[in-house]
Design a protein around this motif. Structure first.
Motif, mmCIF file in Angstrom:
data_model
loop_
_atom_site.group_PDB
_atom_site.id
_atom_site.type_symbol
_atom_site.label_atom_id
_atom_site.label_comp_id
_atom_site.label_asym_id
_atom_site.label_seq_id
_atom_site.Cartn_x
_atom_site.Cartn_y
_atom_site.Cartn_z
ATOM 1 N N HIS A 157 33.546 25.637 20.945
ATOM 2 C CA HIS A 157 33.664 26.146 19.571
ATOM 3 C C HIS A 157 32.943 25.272 18.543
ATOM 4 O O HIS A 157 33.112 25.464 17.339
ATOM 5 C CB HIS A 157 35.139 26.311 19.203
ATOM 6 N N GLY A 158 32.173 24.274 19.011
ATOM 7 C CA GLY A 158 31.342 23.493 18.104
ATOM 8 C C GLY A 158 31.910 22.190 17.597
ATOM 9 O O GLY A 158 31.290 21.535 16.755
ATOM 10 N N ALA A 159 33.057 21.772 18.084
ATOM 11 C CA ALA A 159 33.682 20.553 17.580
ATOM 12 C C ALA A 159 32.795 19.313 17.741
ATOM 13 O O ALA A 159 32.909 18.374 16.956
ATOM 14 C CB ALA A 159 35.020 20.319 18.274
ATOM 15 N N PHE A 160 31.926 19.307 18.742
ATOM 16 C CA PHE A 160 31.117 18.122 19.011
ATOM 17 C C PHE A 160 29.640 18.319 18.674
ATOM 18 O O PHE A 160 28.816 17.451 18.969
ATOM 19 C CB PHE A 160 31.288 17.700 20.475
ATOM 20 N N ASP A 161 29.298 19.429 18.025
ATOM 21 C CA ASP A 161 27.903 19.685 17.652
ATOM 22 C C ASP A 161 27.283 18.535 16.862
ATOM 23 O O ASP A 161 26.144 18.144 17.143
ATOM 24 C CB ASP A 161 27.766 20.981 16.856
ATOM 25 N N PRO A 162 27.990 17.968 15.864
ATOM 26 C CA PRO A 162 27.380 16.876 15.092
ATOM 27 C C PRO A 162 26.987 15.674 15.965
ATOM 28 O O PRO A 162 25.957 15.047 15.729
ATOM 29 C CB PRO A 162 28.468 16.490 14.086
ATOM 30 N N PHE A 163 27.787 15.377 16.978
ATOM 31 C CA PHE A 163 27.463 14.272 17.879
ATOM 32 C C PHE A 163 26.149 14.549 18.612
ATOM 33 O O PHE A 163 25.268 13.693 18.680
ATOM 34 C CB PHE A 163 28.595 14.051 18.892
ATOM 35 N N PHE A 164 26.002 15.746 19.166
ATOM 36 C CA PHE A 164 24.807 16.071 19.931
ATOM 37 C C PHE A 164 23.574 16.227 19.042
ATOM 38 O O PHE A 164 22.467 15.878 19.448
ATOM 39 C CB PHE A 164 25.059 17.294 20.818
#
Length: 166
Positions: free
Chosen positions: A15-22
């Protein structure tokens, strides 16, 4: 990490929770002049021990994997390739949780070891070679190059003398 925790994390990632990390990882790789990096996501995902395993929630795992690839490829200047590399460890079966990456990876890899304590090296090596023999056909059928990012012998394997001549 228990399956229930892995499932929650996979769902959050899907659901995108880690998108900023990647996205930040991709930016750092590009700025470090490593824009052509080959990235292995979900390392040995068909196993039972790593937090990147897919078995607790294969549907979320697949969505999360695709999301990471899409996020990282959205960074200007990148030329990333993604290697789908499940384990071919002869002591574990990929089982029903194995997820095939056909359209969203750029290569098809496999990790293989003979590290199960009490197992004979030759038997494990033969099993790994059989598994490795199936990987080229899969890669060819899907137009992917093949990789073997890890292939090793471990100090925990026993009876190494049974491998005379291998």
């Amino acid at each position: 990490m228990p399956d229930s925790t892995v499932s929650v994390l996979l769902t959050a990632g899907a659901h995108g929770a880690f998108d900023p990390f990647f996205e930040r990882l991709a930016q750092k790789l590009v700025s470090a002049k490593a824009a052509d990096t080959i990235i292995v996501l979900g390392w040995e995902m068909n196993g039972t021990t790593y937090s990147s395993r897919c078995a607790p929630n294969p549907k979320a795992w697949k969505s999360y994997w695709r999301r990471i690839v899409t996020t990282m490829r959205s960074v200007p200047g990148q030329n990333f390739r993604f290697d789908f590399a499940p384990s071919a460890d002869a002591t574990r079966s990929p089982g029903p949780s194995a997820i095939r990456a056909t359209t969203w990876s750029t290569s098809s890899g496999m990790d293989s070891y003979d590290q199960a304590p009490g197992e004979e090296f030759l038997r494990l090596r033969q099993a790994a070679v059989r598994a490795a023999g199936r990987r080229p056909a899969f890669a060819k059928a899907h137009g992917k190059p093949i990789s073997f990012p890890e292939w090793g012998s471990s100090a925990t394997a026993t009876a190494p003398t049974t491998c005379a001549g291998c």
